[in-house]
Design a protein around this motif. Sequence first.
Motif, mmCIF file in Angstrom:
data_model
loop_
_atom_site.group_PDB
_atom_site.id
_atom_site.type_symbol
_atom_site.label_atom_id
_atom_site.label_comp_id
_atom_site.label_asym_id
_atom_site.label_seq_id
_atom_site.Cartn_x
_atom_site.Cartn_y
_atom_site.Cartn_z
ATOM 1 N N PHE A 207 36.245 10.675 41.293
ATOM 2 C CA PHE A 207 35.597 11.584 40.429
ATOM 3 C C PHE A 207 36.605 12.346 39.714
ATOM 4 O O PHE A 207 36.519 12.125 38.176
ATOM 5 C CB PHE A 207 34.609 12.464 40.748
ATOM 6 N N SER B 98 28.929 5.773 46.696
ATOM 7 C CA SER B 98 28.496 6.887 45.759
ATOM 8 C C SER B 98 29.375 6.569 44.445
ATOM 9 O O SER B 98 29.003 6.789 43.365
ATOM 10 C CB SER B 98 28.640 8.403 45.978
ATOM 11 N N ASN B 99 30.496 5.998 44.802
ATOM 12 C CA ASN B 99 31.696 5.760 43.895
ATOM 13 C C ASN B 99 31.152 4.754 42.783
ATOM 14 O O ASN B 99 31.371 5.193 41.485
ATOM 15 C CB ASN B 99 32.938 5.268 44.308
ATOM 16 N N GLN C 33 28.573 6.702 40.525
ATOM 17 C CA GLN C 33 29.305 8.066 39.722
ATOM 18 C C GLN C 33 30.517 7.406 38.955
ATOM 19 O O GLN C 33 30.429 8.134 37.757
ATOM 20 C CB GLN C 33 30.074 8.772 40.869
ATOM 21 N N GLN D 182 30.058 8.228 34.714
ATOM 22 C CA GLN D 182 30.831 8.966 33.934
ATOM 23 C C GLN D 182 31.190 8.180 32.837
ATOM 24 O O GLN D 182 31.462 8.876 31.893
ATOM 25 C CB GLN D 182 32.045 9.094 34.774
#
Length: 391
Positions: free
Chosen positions: A298, A196-197, A200, A204
Motif C-alpha cells: 500500500f 488483499s493486495n 487494494q 489505488q
Amino acid sequence: MLLEYNVALQIMLESAKNSGTEKVCFTKSLNRVLAEDIYSDINMPPFDKSAMDGYACRHQDLDNELEVLEIIGAGYEPTKIVGKNQCSKIMTGAKVPKDADTVVVIEDVEELENNRIKYRLKKSKSNICYLAEDVKVGDKLINEGTKIEAKHVAVLASVGKTEAEVYKNPRIAIISTGDELVEPIRKPGSSQIRNSNGYQLLAQVNELGIDAKYIGIARDNINDTTSLINDALSFADLIIVSGAVSVGDFDFVPTVLADKGFDFLFHGVATKPGKRTLFGTNGKQWAIGVPGNPVSSFIQFQMLIKPFINKLIGYHQIFDDLKLELDDDFKRKNSKRLSFEPVIISGNKVKRAKYNGSANITALVDANAVMLVPKGINEIKKGDSVYVRPI
Ligand code: AMP
Ligand code: MG
C-alpha cells in the motif's frame, strides 16, 4: 544495493514516458490530464447582465417615481432604451437595457398604480455583471497538465470545448503472488491468508481515475508466475506485482521478469517498509514489484507507483509533504532506512496510528498520512516538527 528513496523515485520518473495523446468528449474527461491549454472563445459575461431580479434604471433617478417600460426575462433582448424616470423590470441573468446603469432589487421597490414603481432606499449598488469582467475572448483558463475535475468540466462546457486533447492512460495489469493466498470470498485455511493486495492495488489505481485489470494469483512456481506475467504483458504498459520479489526460495518474480527481457533499474530501496521493491523495463513496458506485506505494498504504491503513474499520464503533480507537530514520542532501534509510519493528522498535529508492522493493514483504516522518519533518526520527541505525506 539499496537505493535511497529519492534516488529510486527519480529513476522511475525519468523512465516514465507518456504514450501520446487522444481526444475525448468533455463528458468523459473526468480524471484525464489535459494535453492542451484551454482558452475562452467568448467573453464572460457575454453582455452586461443583471445579477438580481429587480428594475433596471438610471442611478440619478432613484429618488423619483419610475415608469416601467417592459419586462426583460433571461435570454431576451431588451427592446426599449431606459430614459429619464424610466425603468424596465428585469430578471437575474437578463441583458441590461441600454442607458440603464443600476438594477434596484425587487425587495426594495414599492409597486404603485399605473405601471409605476418607487425605490424605497437612497442608494443602490449597480447589481450589474459587466461584459467580459470575468473572462475575455482568448484568455487562458486551464493549463496543460491539469487533471480534470468537475470544476474543469464546467469550464470546458462554458467555452464550448466539447472535445479535449488529453494524455493517453497506461494499460495496467495487477498480479498477486503466493501459495498461501485465497481470494476474499473464501475463508482462509489454517496456513492461508486472504489476498488483499490485488484488490487494494486495483483500488489505488482506480483512485487515480485509471482502469486496471486484475490478472489473478500466481502460485509460487516458475510456470504459473510465467503464465500470469505473459497474460499481463500481452496488453499492459505497466504491470504491478505484489509479493515474491524478495530473496526467498519461492520469490520467482525477478527471475521470470529477467527471462522476459526486463532490465532492473533497481531492486531494493532503503525504506521501511518496502525494502525489496523492484522496478524494471523491457524498453516498451514497465514492471514494478512490491513486497507482499499489505502495508508495504500500500505505502510503496503511494510513495513510488502513484508519482510514476502521474508522470505517465502527464499530470504536473507535486506532492505536498506537510510540516506538522508530532503529538507523541517516537523511538526506534534501527535507523538504517527512511521509514514511513502510519499517522493520523488532526489539525496541525500528528498522532501515531496503532501499528504493529507491515502486515498490519487494519492500522491504515484510521491513518490518513505517513510520517517520514529520515535515516539516522532514532528518536522524535513530542512537539518536534515532522514531515508527513497524506495518503
Ligand atoms: P512476500 O513478499 O511474497 O514474501 O510476502 C510477504 C508477506 O506478505 C507474506 O506474509 C505474505 O503472506 C503476505 N502477502 C503476500 N501477498 C499478499 C496478498 N496479495 N495479500 C495479502 N498478503 C499478502
Ligand atoms: Mg510470497
